[in-house]
Each structure stands twice: as structure tokens, then as C-alpha cells.
Motif scaffolding. Structure first.
Motif, PDB file in Angstrom:
ATOM      1  N   LEU A 216      41.074 -39.612 -42.602  1.00  0.00           N
ATOM      2  CA  LEU A 216      42.515 -39.723 -41.715  1.00  0.00           C
ATOM      3  C   LEU A 216      42.215 -40.418 -40.833  1.00  0.00           C
ATOM      4  O   LEU A 216      42.351 -40.990 -39.763  1.00  0.00           O
ATOM      5  CB  LEU A 216      41.196 -38.278 -41.886  1.00  0.00           C
TER       6      LEU A 216
ATOM      7  N   ALA B 283      42.099 -28.190 -40.550  1.00  0.00           N
ATOM      8  CA  ALA B 283      41.019 -28.824 -40.647  1.00  0.00           C
ATOM      9  C   ALA B 283      40.436 -29.339 -42.452  1.00  0.00           C
ATOM     10  O   ALA B 283      40.081 -30.025 -43.096  1.00  0.00           O
ATOM     11  CB  ALA B 283      39.823 -29.302 -39.856  1.00  0.00           C
TER      12      ALA B 283
ATOM     13  N   GLN C 251      41.228 -32.015 -45.075  1.00  0.00           N
ATOM     14  CA  GLN C 251      39.542 -32.304 -46.192  1.00  0.00           C
ATOM     15  C   GLN C 251      39.804 -32.367 -47.717  1.00  0.00           C
ATOM     16  O   GLN C 251      39.361 -32.479 -48.271  1.00  0.00           O
ATOM     17  CB  GLN C 251      38.296 -31.179 -44.838  1.00  0.00           C
TER      18      GLN C 251
ATOM     19  N   VAL D 175      37.219 -33.244 -38.396  1.00  0.00           N
ATOM     20  CA  VAL D 175      36.471 -33.640 -39.611  1.00  0.00           C
ATOM     21  C   VAL D 175      36.056 -35.115 -39.689  1.00  0.00           C
ATOM     22  O   VAL D 175      35.139 -35.299 -40.553  1.00  0.00           O
ATOM     23  CB  VAL D 175      38.413 -33.991 -40.324  1.00  0.00           C
TER      24      VAL D 175
ATOM     25  N   TYR E   2      32.825 -37.365 -42.372  1.00  0.00           N
ATOM     26  CA  TYR E   2      34.798 -37.790 -43.017  1.00  0.00           C
ATOM     27  C   TYR E   2      34.880 -39.282 -42.776  1.00  0.00           C
ATOM     28  O   TYR E   2      34.373 -39.687 -41.194  1.00  0.00           O
ATOM     29  CB  TYR E   2      36.035 -37.434 -43.589  1.00  0.00           C
TER      30      TYR E   2
ATOM     31  N   THR F 257      36.946 -41.677 -40.176  1.00  0.00           N
ATOM     32  CA  THR F 257      38.366 -40.994 -39.569  1.00  0.00           C
ATOM     33  C   THR F 257      38.504 -42.200 -38.137  1.00  0.00           C
ATOM     34  O   THR F 257      38.256 -43.351 -37.816  1.00  0.00           O
ATOM     35  CB  THR F 257      37.644 -40.056 -38.675  1.00  0.00           C
TER      36      THR F 257
END
Lengths: 233, 233
Positions: free
Chosen positions: B7, B88, B92, B122, B127, B129
Motif C-alpha cells: 500500500l 482498510a 487489504q 493496513v 502489510y 506500506t
């Protein structure tokens, strides 16, 4: 009669060459004259960023006139004023010849930039001028830390390392940034400890520049170089 | 096993499409999914800027999946939290499919941006980012006014219109910015007059956006739209 040139005061961002804006790139590309302030270490930091940014964009500095502006590292206002006036006159010579001048500056020209004083003198002398904003270092530092600089209704208080009211400002509610606390960090760490803020402080030195150092905890840092920014949340 | 996507929370700058950074453009160009927060007026402001910026850069949105994220205009924390969690989860889903997502935001994601809350959720879910900083509106406003935002050792104090301590913060020494004082300006003008600061205040509405209005004297303004910034020097 020759049409006078325009002075563009252009921010190249905080260090990462990719943080140059499209507008900055366009103006650098088209101006025949590039004016570059020397940093106090004698390393032309902004020009270094610029060269990397232009590399691969098909822009060469070879066809341009590059003017290095030497600003003395002093807090003596009269000496500084003299240097700024000399630089402004030099740029005005180029503008008088009808050449557009791009004065580059690290970060954003509106945020504690030396080049703004030269811009102001040229602007007040009646020349056409424009300021092209850039990404300031404190935004790049927050982004690198993956933290918001400020959120919701909280105030953002940006404090130069040498501000006389540093501790009172640090004690205010809100998000705090300390800019360029060059030299020993111990006095600032002590203030932050007194205010129970030391474990909320992060620091990045030379964000996006060669030699970058990230301290998730500013408590772990000892000395700082010139380009350090603390974020206190 | 599919590698999860990344992200990118990307600032597109304050309004002028040319104030997009090279990095923002590169990420927008390469991400297959673009997430765009809706502004409260229902106009997708950031996307509008983006479309203009991409126009001429050879980037088309036609091949991309565009996700409009609807954030309710409320100060109810629970309702907001629910909307952010929903957004979010939606992003995802894309990341789980191995697709990189570019979440665009007006100005800089680190400066009072709604998208930072979605980014945080997120990020906390594990994840990959990254935040790409942009030019904040207050830098663009100062640049347009051809004034420094802050200089030398002075503090810069950025105050959201709804900050409860607005007047005390305005009374501090330094350069002040009031962000998004939407609605009637009279109470702010009165505070500034009390502090003998009203003639030092300028204002720009929608800086770099269609409908921009510049007030060299904030005393001359009556109401403000959503994207107004005052500079008090």
C-alpha cells in the motif's frame, strides 16, 4: 529593449531526488541560469540532489550557466545581509540580460530557507519572481517513520533548534518538530525527559540523503549533523 | 502462494497538478489499483487534480481499478473508525490478491489527512506500506503570497480551525497558520484583532484549485470554503 528575466525560487525537496515536483523539474529544464546556494560544509547539497534527479530525465546541466552563491556561516546579520545583497545583484545582472534564473533550495523555499532572503531582495527591486514550493523535510521525516505529522484538531509546532523558547514550546499540547538541532543532543534530550516526552521522540538525520540515519527513539542518538529533524508525538 | 501487494499512501500536493512529485507520478503510473477518498462535497478533489496532472504525462486511468472510498463527514469517532476499517478491509482484499494499491490524498499524507487512518490500519495488520510525502497546502499558500512561511529561529505554529486553544496559540511568538477555518470567519478575525494581528493575516482559498481566491488581507474575507488557509506573520 530587452525583456527582463524572471527569478524562480524552486524547492527541490528534502533529499530524495524523486521528491522533486513536476513544476520544479520543468523550470530547472527551461531556465538557462541555475543559482545554487553552498551549504556550510562546502558541499553543494541541493545541486547534488538535483543532479541525481535530472539523471535519467534527459536534462543536462552542461548547457546552463551555474552560479554558486557562497553564504557565510555566521549569525551576524550585517554580514549575512551583505552576502544576500551581493547574491541578489549577481542574479539581477542575469535577469537584466533577459535570462530566467532558477534559484534552487533544499526542501521548500518557504521553510527556513536562506534563498528566500535573496528572493525577497530581487522581488523588492521590482523584478518578476515566483516561488515554487517543495516537500519540506519534516513531512519527509514523518513519512519515513510512517507516522502522521499531525492529525485531527491537534496543533503542529515546528521549533528551530536555536529558538529561545524551545522548552516552553515543547511543553505545549500538540505535535512537535525540532529542526536542525545541530551539535550536542543532550540538552534537548534532557528537556524532553523533564517533560516526559523523550520516549515519544524520534529522529532522522539526512532524510533521503546519503548517510541517512533513522532513530526510532531519539534517546538513542548522541550527536547530530546539520540535517537532523526530531518528531515528538 | 501469492506475494501480497504494497500500500502506497501518496500525496498529490495542494492543488496545482504540477506540484505532484516524480515519485508520486511513478507510483500512480505503476499501481494497478487507485484508492481515492471522496471529499465532503462529494467532489473527488484529489482525483480531479490527478487527472489533470496525468493528462499529458501519457498516463491513463483506463487500465486501473479505481476504488472510491466514502468517508462520512462527521466528528463521531465511532462512525469514522467504522468507515476507516471498512476502507482498510477493501484495500487489504486487493493487497491479498498481490496487487499494489495507491491511496491518493490531497496535499501531504502526514498533514491532517484522512487517508493516514486507513494507512495505519493496513500497516498495523502487517502489510507492506509506504508513505510518499507531498507539498502541504500551507507551503503552497506562502509560496503564492511570495512570503516565507517561517524564517531564522522563529517557530511555526499550525493551528486547525477547530483547535480548542486557537487563541492562546495565535498569541504565541512566531509564524502562525490557521488550517481550514470553514464557515464564518468573523470569530477568527475578532481573535486576530484582539491580538493586533489582523493586519498581518493573509488568506488563500482553494490554493491552486479551480476557484482559487487570494486575500492579501484576511480582514477583507467574509466566509470561507473548506480549503482555506490563513497565514499570520
Amino acid at each position: 529593449m530587452i525583456m527582463k528575466g524572471t527569478l524562480y525560487c524552486v524547492g527541490v525537496g528534502p533529499g530524495d531526488p524523486e521528491l522533486l515536483t513536476l513544476k520544479a523539474l520543468k523550470i530547472i529544464r527551461t531556465c538557462p541560469v541555475l543559482a545554487v546556494p553552498q551549504s556550510r560544509t562546502g558541499v553543494v547539497t541541493a545541486q547534488g540532489i538535483l543532479l541525481k534527479a535530472l539523471d535519467g530525465c534527459g536534462v543536462s546541466l552542461e548547457d546552463k550557466m551555474v552560479i554558486a552563491m557562497d553564504f557565510p556561516m555566521t549569525r551576524d546579520d550585517q554580514v549575512l545581509q551583505g552576502a544576500h545583497e551581493k547574491a541578489a545583484r549577481r542574479l539581477q545582472d542575469e535577469l537584466d540580460q533577459g535570462r530566467d534564473v532558477c534559484l534552487i533550495t533544499l526542501g521548500c523555499p518557504t521553510v527556513y530557507a536562506t534563498s528566500i532572503y535573496v528572493h525577497r531582495l530581487v522581488h523588492e527591486a521590482g523584478y518578476d519572481t515566483e516561488i515554487v514550493p517543495g516537500v519540506p523535510s519534516f513531512c519527509a521525516v514523518a513519512a519515513k517513520l510512517q507516522q502522521p505529522l499531525c492529525e485531527k484538531d491537534e496543533a503542529l509546532i515546528v521549533i528551530p533548534g536555536n529558538n529561545a523558547h524551545r522548552k516552553e514550546l515543547l511543553a505545549l499540547e500538540g505535535s512537535k518538530v525540532i529542526m536542525k538541532p545541530s551539535g550536542r543532543l543532550a540538552p534537548i534530550q534532557e528537556e524532553l525527559r523533564d517533560l516526559q516526552l523523550l520516549d515519544k521522540a524520534s529522529m532522522i538525520e539526512r532524510c533521503g540523503l546519503p548517510g541517512e540515519r533513522v532513530y526510532e527513539k531519539a534517546a538513542d542518538a548522541k550527536e547530530t549533523g546539520y540535517f537532523a529533524v526530531l518528531l515528538v508525538k
